[in-house]
Design an enzyme around this catalytic site. Structure first.
Site, mmCIF file in Angstrom:
data_model
loop_
_atom_site.group_PDB
_atom_site.id
_atom_site.type_symbol
_atom_site.label_atom_id
_atom_site.label_comp_id
_atom_site.label_asym_id
_atom_site.label_seq_id
_atom_site.Cartn_x
_atom_site.Cartn_y
_atom_site.Cartn_z
ATOM 1 C CG ASP A 29 -2.216 0.799 1.374
ATOM 2 O OD1 ASP A 29 -2.012 1.482 0.096
ATOM 3 O OD2 ASP A 29 -2.513 1.322 2.315
ATOM 4 C CG ASP A 31 -5.370 0.922 1.553
ATOM 5 O OD1 ASP A 31 -5.446 0.426 0.269
ATOM 6 O OD2 ASP A 31 -5.095 2.680 0.947
HETATM 7 C C1 LIG Z 1 7.530 -8.533 6.026
HETATM 8 C C2 LIG Z 1 7.920 -9.246 5.008
HETATM 9 C C3 LIG Z 1 8.073 -10.190 3.856
HETATM 10 C C4 LIG Z 1 7.287 -7.822 4.071
HETATM 11 C C5 LIG Z 1 7.616 -6.368 4.855
HETATM 12 C C6 LIG Z 1 8.292 -5.331 3.833
HETATM 13 C C7 LIG Z 1 9.380 -4.660 5.519
HETATM 14 C C8 LIG Z 1 11.064 -4.316 4.278
HETATM 15 C C9 LIG Z 1 8.767 -3.848 6.007
HETATM 16 C C10 LIG Z 1 7.857 -2.594 5.216
HETATM 17 C C11 LIG Z 1 7.376 -1.563 6.773
HETATM 18 C C12 LIG Z 1 6.746 -0.513 6.303
HETATM 19 C C13 LIG Z 1 6.967 0.306 4.906
HETATM 20 C C14 LIG Z 1 4.866 -1.291 6.369
HETATM 21 C C15 LIG Z 1 4.501 -0.566 6.832
HETATM 22 C C16 LIG Z 1 3.103 -1.130 6.803
HETATM 23 C C17 LIG Z 1 1.337 0.023 7.303
HETATM 24 C C18 LIG Z 1 1.669 -0.022 8.977
HETATM 25 C C19 LIG Z 1 1.464 0.999 6.710
HETATM 26 C C20 LIG Z 1 0.039 1.066 5.929
HETATM 27 O O1 LIG Z 1 -0.277 2.447 5.398
HETATM 28 C C21 LIG Z 1 -0.889 2.828 4.964
HETATM 29 C C22 LIG Z 1 -0.499 3.440 3.803
HETATM 30 C C23 LIG Z 1 -2.410 3.884 3.714
HETATM 31 O O2 LIG Z 1 -1.869 5.597 2.221
HETATM 32 P P1 LIG Z 1 -2.353 5.259 0.839
HETATM 33 O O3 LIG Z 1 -2.946 7.051 0.581
HETATM 34 O O4 LIG Z 1 -2.120 4.299 0.037
HETATM 35 O O5 LIG Z 1 -4.274 4.790 1.546
HETATM 36 C C24 LIG Z 1 -4.824 6.374 2.383
HETATM 37 C C25 LIG Z 1 -5.648 5.452 3.143
HETATM 38 O O6 LIG Z 1 -6.933 4.553 1.955
HETATM 39 C C26 LIG Z 1 -6.692 6.199 3.555
HETATM 40 O O7 LIG Z 1 -7.174 5.661 4.812
HETATM 41 P P2 LIG Z 1 -8.112 6.530 5.932
HETATM 42 O O8 LIG Z 1 -8.691 7.703 5.222
HETATM 43 O O9 LIG Z 1 -6.542 6.859 6.365
HETATM 44 O O10 LIG Z 1 -8.654 5.589 7.034
HETATM 45 C C27 LIG Z 1 -7.925 7.031 2.633
HETATM 46 O O11 LIG Z 1 -8.243 7.826 3.313
HETATM 47 C C28 LIG Z 1 -6.562 7.889 1.843
HETATM 48 O O12 LIG Z 1 -7.589 8.259 0.349
HETATM 49 C C29 LIG Z 1 -5.736 6.959 0.745
HETATM 50 O O13 LIG Z 1 -5.286 7.364 0.119
HETATM 51 O O14 LIG Z 1 -0.040 5.246 4.382
HETATM 52 C C30 LIG Z 1 1.416 5.862 4.617
HETATM 53 C C31 LIG Z 1 1.034 6.782 5.853
HETATM 54 C C32 LIG Z 1 2.626 6.671 6.113
HETATM 55 C C33 LIG Z 1 3.046 7.499 6.301
HETATM 56 C C34 LIG Z 1 2.648 5.575 6.277
HETATM 57 C C35 LIG Z 1 3.948 5.589 7.785
HETATM 58 C C36 LIG Z 1 4.534 4.079 8.093
HETATM 59 C C37 LIG Z 1 5.208 3.960 9.351
HETATM 60 C C38 LIG Z 1 6.868 3.992 8.525
HETATM 61 C C39 LIG Z 1 5.270 2.188 9.123
HETATM 62 C C40 LIG Z 1 5.812 1.430 10.516
HETATM 63 C C41 LIG Z 1 5.909 0.254 10.749
HETATM 64 C C42 LIG Z 1 6.214 -0.793 11.652
HETATM 65 C C43 LIG Z 1 6.955 -1.395 10.651
HETATM 66 C C44 LIG Z 1 5.442 -1.640 11.899
HETATM 67 C C45 LIG Z 1 5.817 -2.136 12.997
HETATM 68 C C46 LIG Z 1 4.792 -3.242 13.708
HETATM 69 C C47 LIG Z 1 5.384 -4.445 14.156
HETATM 70 C C48 LIG Z 1 5.002 -5.486 13.586
HETATM 71 C C49 LIG Z 1 4.031 -4.763 15.296
HETATM 72 N N1 LIG Z 2 -2.522 2.419 -7.754
HETATM 73 C C1 LIG Z 2 -1.925 3.868 -7.792
HETATM 74 C C2 LIG Z 2 -1.551 4.066 -6.607
HETATM 75 C C3 LIG Z 2 -1.522 5.465 -5.524
HETATM 76 N N2 LIG Z 2 -1.258 6.215 -6.664
HETATM 77 C C4 LIG Z 2 -1.181 7.309 -5.844
HETATM 78 O O1 LIG Z 2 -0.393 7.612 -5.218
HETATM 79 C C5 LIG Z 2 -0.975 8.126 -3.700
HETATM 80 C C6 LIG Z 2 -1.020 7.304 -2.652
HETATM 81 O O2 LIG Z 2 0.347 7.619 -2.391
HETATM 82 P P1 LIG Z 2 0.521 6.202 -1.374
HETATM 83 O O3 LIG Z 2 1.775 6.521 -0.759
HETATM 84 O O4 LIG Z 2 0.119 6.379 -0.107
HETATM 85 O O5 LIG Z 2 0.606 4.580 -1.664
HETATM 86 C C7 LIG Z 2 -2.767 8.407 -4.489
HETATM 87 O O6 LIG Z 2 -3.616 9.409 -4.368
HETATM 88 C C8 LIG Z 2 -1.660 8.458 -5.614
HETATM 89 O O7 LIG Z 2 -1.715 9.938 -6.336
HETATM 90 C C9 LIG Z 2 -1.613 6.456 -8.305
HETATM 91 O O8 LIG Z 2 -2.067 6.803 -9.464
HETATM 92 N N3 LIG Z 2 -2.040 4.529 -8.700
HETATM 93 MG MG LIG Z 3 -3.780 2.917 0.546
HETATM 94 MG MG LIG Z 4 -1.188 3.338 -1.463
#
Ligand SMILES: CC(C)CCC[C@@H](C)CCC[C@@H](C)CCC[C@@H](C)CCOC[C@@H](COP(=O)(O)O[C@@H]1[C@H](O)[C@H](OP(=O)(O)O)[C@@H](O)[C@H](O)[C@H]1O)OCC[C@H](C)CCC[C@H](C)CCC[C@H](C)CCCC(C)C
Ligand SMILES: Nc1ccn([C@@H]2O[C@H](COP(=O)(O)O)[C@@H](O)[C@H]2O)c(=O)n1
Ligand SMILES: [Mg+2]
Ligand SMILES: [Mg+2]
Length: 198
Positions: free
Chosen positions: A61, A86
């Site tokens: 994600d 998601d």
């Molecule tokens: C296990 C292995 C085989 C593979 C593992 C790979 C490793 C290298 C580990 C990678 C670690 C890390 C990068 C993974 C993070 C996991 C997770 C906790 C993060 C999920 O993030 C979600 C992301 C969502 O953003 P996105 O824009 O894609 O989606 C939005 C979302 O759906 C919104 O929903 P909501 O409103 O919030 O409900 C929607 O509204 C939006 O529209 C939609 O766009 O978010 C990313 C934001 C942050 C910047 C993430 C920071 C993450 C930290 C750095 C995580 C640190 C995690 C630790 C490793 C956790 C350890 C826990 C332990 C195991 C107990």
């Molecule tokens: N298939 C996708 C997924 C994401 N994007 C772009 O990334 C933004 C979300 O970023 P995260 O790092 O939080 O995953 C999303 O708003 C899109 O702009 C995309 O283009 N295609």
């Molecule tokens: Mg997402």
């Molecule tokens: Mg994403």
């Protein structure tokens, strides 16, 4: 809450994004299937395996956006697809947790409802032009609470501990709904006042 970590995360993911010159929608599509593997693991009481799958699904994600941005493939459809997948993953995970017996059906329904409401309020607010990146229990935080609850419960060999974490998750999720609702209300009011010239 974790949004401040995004620049750091972008830097960490850069080498991965550089090598992954593929359509980011593929990563977005795989993520719910990994969530399904996590849900199945929960239903079979394999808490550590479930946590690893959540981490992998969460990684995809964050990776989809990183790949999209690095290769200039970010699109409006991608953002919509990402957010939609998601919501599906969120529900799948909780269904697995219910099947595993870690919470009763009422708590399970409230967990799904609150998780969907958190992003619904944001989406509706943003559709009216109001940015709504606020609130304590955004998706990353919700996943981290589930992972920590799952790991602690596995280490202590006590499923009730996971249940307590899920109750906290439900409360924090509804609190986030209120935070986002109030934030939007204030912004709409400011916008209304500006239009009326107050
Ligand atoms: C296990 C292995 C085989 C593979 C593992 C790979 C490793 C290298 C580990 C990678 C670690 C890390 C990068 C993974 C993070 C996991 C997770 C906790 C993060 C999920 O993030 C979600 C992301 C969502 O953003 P996105 O824009 O894609 O989606 C939005 C979302 O759906 C919104 O929903 P909501 O409103 O919030 O409900 C929607 O509204 C939006 O529209 C939609 O766009 O978010 C990313 C934001 C942050 C910047 C993430 C920071 C993450 C930290 C750095 C995580 C640190 C995690 C630790 C490793 C956790 C350890 C826990 C332990 C195991 C107990
Ligand atoms: N298939 C996708 C997924 C994401 N994007 C772009 O990334 C933004 C979300 O970023 P995260 O790092 O939080 O995953 C999303 O708003 C899109 O702009 C995309 O283009 N295609
Ligand atoms: Mg997402
Ligand atoms: Mg994403």
């Amino acid at each position: 809450m974790l949004e401040n970590l995004r620049p750091l995360l972008t830097k960490i993911l850069e080498p991965f994004a550089k090598r992954m010159n593929i359509n980011p929608n593929i990563l977005t599509l795989i993520s719910p299937f990994i969530a399904l593997a996590a849900a199945y693991s929960f239903s079979k009481h394999l808490l550590i395996l479930a946590t690893i799958f959540i981490l992998l699904s969460g990684f995809l994600d964050v990776a989809d956006g990183a790949v999209a941005r690095y290769h200039n493939r970010a699109s409006k459809f991608g953002a919509f697809f990402d957010s939609t997948m998601d919501r599906i993953s969120d529900a799948i995970l909780i269904i697995g947790i219910i099947f595993g017996g870690y919470c009763n059906w009422l708590l399970g329904i409230l967990l799904i409802h609150s998780a969907i409401m958190v992003s619904y309020v944001k989406a509706r607010s943003e559709s009216q032009g109001i940015e709504c990146n606020t609130g304590i229990a955004e998706r990353a935080v919700r996943l981290i609470i589930i992972m920590i609850g799952s790991i602690v419960s596995a280490i202590c060999n006590n499923p009730i501990i996971f249940n307590y974490f899920l109750i906290v998750l439900m409360i924090l999720s509804y609190f986030t709904v209120a935070q986002r609702f109030y934030h939007s209300y204030k912004q709409f009011k400011i916008e209304g006042n500006n239009k009326n010239g107050n």
